[in-house]
Design a protein around this motif. Sequence first.
Motif, mmCIF file in Angstrom:
data_model
loop_
_atom_site.group_PDB
_atom_site.id
_atom_site.type_symbol
_atom_site.label_atom_id
_atom_site.label_comp_id
_atom_site.label_asym_id
_atom_site.label_seq_id
_atom_site.Cartn_x
_atom_site.Cartn_y
_atom_site.Cartn_z
ATOM 1 N N VAL A 124 23.368 -44.926 -14.745
ATOM 2 C CA VAL A 124 23.824 -45.305 -16.083
ATOM 3 C C VAL A 124 24.910 -46.362 -15.975
ATOM 4 N N ARG A 125 25.879 -46.099 -15.117
ATOM 5 C CA ARG A 125 26.970 -47.061 -14.913
ATOM 6 C C ARG A 125 26.435 -48.399 -14.405
ATOM 7 N N ALA A 126 25.543 -48.343 -13.418
ATOM 8 C CA ALA A 126 24.988 -49.571 -12.847
ATOM 9 C C ALA A 126 24.200 -50.352 -13.883
ATOM 10 N N THR A 127 23.430 -49.660 -14.697
ATOM 11 C CA THR A 127 22.597 -50.328 -15.696
ATOM 12 C C THR A 127 23.435 -51.059 -16.728
ATOM 13 N N ILE A 128 24.467 -50.409 -17.260
ATOM 14 C CA ILE A 128 25.288 -51.041 -18.297
ATOM 15 C C ILE A 128 26.101 -52.187 -17.710
ATOM 16 N N GLU A 129 26.578 -52.040 -16.491
ATOM 17 C CA GLU A 129 27.276 -53.140 -15.841
ATOM 18 C C GLU A 129 26.349 -54.346 -15.677
ATOM 19 N N ASP A 130 25.111 -54.081 -15.267
ATOM 20 C CA ASP A 130 24.153 -55.168 -15.095
ATOM 21 C C ASP A 130 23.852 -55.850 -16.425
ATOM 22 N N LEU A 131 23.609 -55.068 -17.469
ATOM 23 C CA LEU A 131 23.298 -55.638 -18.778
ATOM 24 C C LEU A 131 24.487 -56.414 -19.353
ATOM 25 N N ASN A 132 25.672 -56.113 -18.863
ATOM 26 C CA ASN A 132 26.856 -56.844 -19.283
ATOM 27 C C ASN A 132 27.050 -58.141 -18.496
ATOM 28 N N GLY A 133 26.097 -58.422 -17.592
ATOM 29 C CA GLY A 133 26.185 -59.658 -16.826
ATOM 30 C C GLY A 133 27.028 -59.554 -15.583
ATOM 31 N N LYS A 134 27.426 -58.349 -15.208
ATOM 32 C CA LYS A 134 28.231 -58.145 -14.011
ATOM 33 C C LYS A 134 27.356 -57.658 -12.869
ATOM 34 N N ARG A 135 27.903 -57.686 -11.679
ATOM 35 C CA ARG A 135 27.190 -57.163 -10.514
ATOM 36 C C ARG A 135 27.722 -55.760 -10.213
ATOM 37 N N PRO A 136 26.919 -54.723 -10.461
ATOM 38 C CA PRO A 136 27.392 -53.350 -10.234
ATOM 39 C C PRO A 136 27.785 -53.126 -8.776
#
Length: 291
Positions: free
Chosen positions: A100-112
């Motif tokens: 969940v954390r990785a997915t939202i970070e990715d969708l925010n344009g960041k690199r999880p």
Amino acid sequence: MATTTLERPDKFRIGRVFSNSFAVIGRNPGLLVGLAALFSALPALVLNFWNYSNFANINIANPESIAVADPSAILRNSLISMAFGLIYFVLALLFQSSLVRATIEDLNGKRPAIGDCIQIAVRCILPTIGIGLVIFLTMILAMLMMFVAGMLIPIFGALIAFIVLLVPGIMLLLGVSVSVPVLIQERLGVFSSMSRSRALTKGSRWSLFGLLLILFLAAIAIQMAFALVFGFTFAITGSLSTVGLVVGAIGSALVSTVVSTVISVAIAVSYVELRQVKEGTSVDELAEIFS
């Protein structure tokens, strides 16, 4: 990586969830492999080796060997299997939370970052277990109601209870389907997260049902195909060779890991989609909680 903030969608769309889910997976193969190995593949491999080794000791060509098995050994093996199963359950929840954390970070344009994902998952493990237990106990209660109905009305009681409880039960599970993403992202308690999930999914539950049904059928097809191949080999030989044991354990672990990865990412993407549909919340705003 560019931010993926989108304009507010008009409704929950299954196709967009699938597209975003596989996009997240495609952009983070190394991270997902690392999390999957730690929380899913290796634990599943240990559990599978244990279970398959027990099967390997069974000679199906000689049923009498089963009847004379040592009861204390059977009890010991059962307790060990339950302990393995409990540990696997907790690790599966950690896996979902980290995704969940990785997915939202990715969708925010960041690199999880794998360390950050694990830290968030561990920090929220107790309430995550709480959500899992509430859902599990609710399902047990439904089964007890079916059992009681079957006792009170022989033959048809359990069937009637199943039909009466089917649609409300499905709606209940769909309503709390994004409880873990809510818990991880919004830092609410167990029951507050479940209540928030019901609010977010209201009006989109049939679409969610279609999404989860597709994922469920695909998972069942993949697992059944592997089980048929493995079971066919076991039935022909009457026992498991060392090679068969290794191949079976690894194959089953990989199948369960791939399935759980796709489902967990899809649920996290569904949470983001639901917030955008219901509230017009951008992915940037979702990430501000962790800033």
